[in-house]
Design a protein around this motif. Structure first.
Motif, PDB file in Angstrom:
ATOM      1  N   GLU A  70       6.656  -1.148   2.819  1.00 50.31           N
ATOM      2  CA  GLU A  70       7.514  -0.997   1.649  1.00 50.31           C
ATOM      3  C   GLU A  70       6.692  -1.389   0.428  1.00 50.31           C
ATOM      4  O   GLU A  70       6.173  -2.502   0.356  1.00 50.31           O
ATOM      5  CB  GLU A  70       8.739  -1.908   1.760  1.00 50.31           C
ATOM      6  N   TYR A  71       6.546  -0.451  -0.502  1.00 48.48           N
ATOM      7  CA  TYR A  71       5.735  -0.718  -1.696  1.00 48.48           C
ATOM      8  C   TYR A  71       6.514  -0.290  -2.928  1.00 48.48           C
ATOM      9  O   TYR A  71       7.537   0.396  -2.831  1.00 48.48           O
ATOM     10  CB  TYR A  71       4.388   0.003  -1.604  1.00 48.48           C
ATOM     11  N   LYS A  72       6.059  -0.711  -4.090  1.00 48.72           N
ATOM     12  CA  LYS A  72       6.750  -0.392  -5.343  1.00 48.72           C
ATOM     13  C   LYS A  72       5.954   0.597  -6.176  1.00 48.72           C
ATOM     14  O   LYS A  72       4.736   0.502  -6.267  1.00 48.72           O
ATOM     15  CB  LYS A  72       6.969  -1.659  -6.182  1.00 48.72           C
ATOM     16  N   VAL A  73       6.676   1.541  -6.760  1.00 52.06           N
ATOM     17  CA  VAL A  73       6.120   2.416  -7.777  1.00 52.06           C
ATOM     18  C   VAL A  73       6.968   2.134  -9.010  1.00 52.06           C
ATOM     19  O   VAL A  73       8.155   2.461  -9.032  1.00 52.06           O
ATOM     20  CB  VAL A  73       6.209   3.904  -7.369  1.00 52.06           C
ATOM     21  N   LYS A  74       6.374   1.470  -9.981  1.00 50.59           N
ATOM     22  CA  LYS A  74       7.082   0.940 -11.146  1.00 50.59           C
ATOM     23  C   LYS A  74       8.191   0.027 -10.647  1.00 50.59           C
ATOM     24  O   LYS A  74       7.904  -1.010 -10.089  1.00 50.59           O
ATOM     25  CB  LYS A  74       7.574   2.059 -12.054  1.00 50.59           C
ATOM     26  N   THR A  75       9.460   0.399 -10.786  1.00 46.88           N
ATOM     27  CA  THR A  75      10.537  -0.488 -10.329  1.00 46.88           C
ATOM     28  C   THR A  75      11.194   0.010  -9.049  1.00 46.88           C
ATOM     29  O   THR A  75      12.079  -0.650  -8.520  1.00 46.88           O
ATOM     30  CB  THR A  75      11.616  -0.642 -11.420  1.00 46.88           C
ATOM     31  N   ARG A  76      10.781   1.193  -8.557  1.00 45.70           N
ATOM     32  CA  ARG A  76      11.403   1.755  -7.352  1.00 45.70           C
ATOM     33  C   ARG A  76      10.659   1.346  -6.097  1.00 45.70           C
ATOM     34  O   ARG A  76       9.438   1.372  -6.042  1.00 45.70           O
ATOM     35  CB  ARG A  76      11.420   3.286  -7.451  1.00 45.70           C
ATOM     36  N   LYS A  77      11.445   0.988  -5.067  1.00 45.36           N
ATOM     37  CA  LYS A  77      10.847   0.675  -3.770  1.00 45.36           C
ATOM     38  C   LYS A  77      10.736   1.963  -2.964  1.00 45.36           C
ATOM     39  O   LYS A  77      11.658   2.772  -2.948  1.00 45.36           O
ATOM     40  CB  LYS A  77      11.707  -0.330  -3.013  1.00 45.36           C
ATOM     41  N   LYS A  78       9.598   2.123  -2.288  1.00 42.82           N
ATOM     42  CA  LYS A  78       9.383   3.296  -1.444  1.00 42.82           C
ATOM     43  C   LYS A  78       8.861   2.830  -0.095  1.00 42.82           C
ATOM     44  O   LYS A  78       8.329   1.725   0.030  1.00 42.82           O
ATOM     45  CB  LYS A  78       8.349   4.231  -2.084  1.00 42.82           C
TER      46      LYS A  78
END
Length: 156
Positions: free
Chosen positions: A130-138
């Motif tokens: 689980e990683y973040k792109v800006k404020t979204r978790k992906k």
């Protein structure tokens, strides 16, 4: 040559580490400048201290002198892997679920060759991160075979 040095070192280490209830994390045999280094990384639950590293170094040095698998002069270093411990096996991944990790891949997944995030699962030979792109978790699923390098990652 270096593979033989590493495998011989690993064999010599097994009884030493077993007696002390320590785990072998990694062995490296590398040339830096004109000098060769045989680096051994050991660990245990709660971490290892300098005394344990010294004892392993002494015992391993004696064994290496007997077996003499290395032709050139080298420096032996025995230490803890530190907080950014490498993840070298499937078992390392399984033991570090819910840890922050960094992985570098042989080939891109979703256009990326590097990921840093929380290892949420490791099953069927795949690490879920689980990683973040800006404020979204992906989430990304990374097949173990595509991992070139992996380690625990420190977050500030």
């Amino acid at each position: 040559m270096s593979n033989k040095v590493i495998s011989t070192t690993e064999e010599l280490l097994q009884p030493i580490l077993k007696e002390k209830d320590l785990e072998l994390v990694d062995v490296e045999y590398v040339k830096e400048g004109k000098d060769w280094f045989l680096r051994v990384y050991i660990d245990k639950e709660g971490g290892v201290d300098i005394t344990e590293c010294g004892e392993v170094s002494e015992q391993l040095s004696e064994q290496l002198d007997k077996e003499d698998p290395i032709n050139e002069a080298y420096f032996l270093e025995v230490s803890s892997p530190g907080v950014e411990r490498p993840l070298k096996s499937r078992e390392d991944f399984e033991k570090n679920i819910n840890s922050n990790i960094y992985v570098k891949l042989y080939e891109p997944i979703d256009g990326e060759k590097e990921y840093q995030g929380i290892l949420t699962d490791f099953s069927d030979g795949k690490a879920t991160i689980e990683y973040k792109v800006k404020t979204r978790k992906k989430l990304v699923e990374v097949p173990y075979e595509k991992v070139a390098k992996a380690r625990l990652a420190v977050t500030l």
